[in-house]
Design an enzyme around this catalytic site. Structure first.
Site, PDB file in Angstrom:
ATOM      1  N   VAL A 160      34.899 -27.210 -16.999  1.00  0.00           N
ATOM      2  CA  VAL A 160      34.680 -27.090 -18.429  1.00  0.00           C
ATOM      3  C   VAL A 160      34.119 -28.416 -18.921  1.00  0.00           C
ATOM      4  O   VAL A 160      34.596 -29.488 -18.544  1.00  0.00           O
ATOM      5  CB  VAL A 160      35.996 -26.771 -19.178  1.00  0.00           C
ATOM      6  CG1 VAL A 160      35.743 -26.650 -20.685  1.00  0.00           C
ATOM      7  CG2 VAL A 160      36.620 -25.491 -18.633  1.00  0.00           C
ATOM      8  N   CYS A 161      33.077 -28.354 -19.747  1.00  0.00           N
ATOM      9  CA  CYS A 161      32.531 -29.549 -20.382  1.00  0.00           C
ATOM     10  C   CYS A 161      32.088 -30.558 -19.311  1.00  0.00           C
ATOM     11  O   CYS A 161      31.429 -30.188 -18.332  1.00  0.00           O
ATOM     12  CB  CYS A 161      33.588 -30.121 -21.326  1.00  0.00           C
ATOM     13  SG  CYS A 161      33.018 -31.306 -22.549  1.00  0.00           S
ATOM     14  N   THR A 162      32.456 -31.821 -19.469  1.00  0.00           N
ATOM     15  CA  THR A 162      32.025 -32.849 -18.519  1.00  0.00           C
ATOM     16  C   THR A 162      32.806 -32.814 -17.216  1.00  0.00           C
ATOM     17  O   THR A 162      32.569 -33.644 -16.333  1.00  0.00           O
ATOM     18  CB  THR A 162      32.137 -34.253 -19.149  1.00  0.00           C
ATOM     19  OG1 THR A 162      33.445 -34.428 -19.699  1.00  0.00           O
ATOM     20  CG2 THR A 162      31.095 -34.437 -20.229  1.00  0.00           C
ATOM     21  N   THR A 184      27.109 -28.071 -19.048  1.00  0.00           N
ATOM     22  CA  THR A 184      28.121 -29.057 -19.398  1.00  0.00           C
ATOM     23  C   THR A 184      27.984 -29.326 -20.890  1.00  0.00           C
ATOM     24  O   THR A 184      27.209 -28.651 -21.585  1.00  0.00           O
ATOM     25  CB  THR A 184      27.934 -30.347 -18.572  1.00  0.00           C
ATOM     26  OG1 THR A 184      29.025 -31.246 -18.829  1.00  0.00           O
ATOM     27  CG2 THR A 184      26.626 -31.056 -18.902  1.00  0.00           C
TER      28      THR A 184
END
Length: 209
Positions: free
Chosen positions: A99-101, A119
């Protein structure tokens, strides 16, 4: 069914807690948080503390690995022991996700080379340094590797995982149980819809302004 979410200092809370809320409702699923060292882990916003009893190195395999992001994810890129663990655990999983970075961690482990991935939009250039090609899609899947865009997108990823780990009916029921029915008051949730002024303000907020 063993679902493992590693936490680290300065993790983004919704990256982990959002998916946890959904995945914990999958029948026969056990969601575990792990950390570099057992103890209390602080999130990036400063007010949340999560007591994590298990060191990640104690985990030798799992069905699902979900790696959250946050400022701490970038710090973990220099932790070769952790990156090696992610690479090793990936060999055992049904699904390896971020998830995300958190995608940067998968990238550092060599798992995204040659793939499209997503990302947080602020990290798109960083993602591509690991041989991935950034796409603005909310969730991207290649076989057992799944990446999601920033923060709230992890809920979409988790809902898709619920269906993959059980069935669509169960996933829809979990969606209803959690009343996941987004109706935001603004249409500024992506670079495609945000105005230049909103993008500029978001950058200021990300840098502490």
């Amino acid at each position: 069914m063993d679902i493992v979410i590693p936490l680290f200092r300065l993790f983004e809370p919704l990256d982990a807690i959002g998916p946890y809320e959904l995945l914990a409702n999958v029948p026969d699923a056990r969601v575990r948080f792990v950390a570099p060292e057992p103890g209390r882990i602080a999130d990036v916003l400063g007010a949340m503390r999560v007591d994590v009893p298990t060191r990640y190195s104690e985990v030798e395999s799992c069905d699902v690995l979900l790696v959250p992001g946050g400022a701490g994810a970038r710090l973990m890129l220099d932790n070769t022991e952790f990156i090696d663990w992610v690479r090793r655990i990936h060999e055992t999983t049904r699904f390896t996700t971020s998830v995300c970075t958190g995608a940067l961690i998968l990238g550092a482990a060599g798992l995204l080379k040659g793939l499209t991935a997503t990302t947080h939009w602020l990290a798109m250039d960083d993602l591509e340094t690991f041989g991935a090609t950034y796409t603005a899609e909310r969730v991207v899947r290649h076989d057992k590797i799944m990446t999601s865009a920033g923060v709230s997108a992890g809920i979409d990823l988790a809902l898709g995982l619920c269906a993959l780990l059980s069935d669509e009916l169960t996933a829809r029921a979990i969606q209803l149980f959690t009343e996941y029915d987004p109706q935001p008051p603004y249409d500024s949730g992506s670079l495609a819809t945000a105005t230049p002024e909103v993008v500029a303000r978001a950058r200021e907020l990300a840098s502490g302004g």
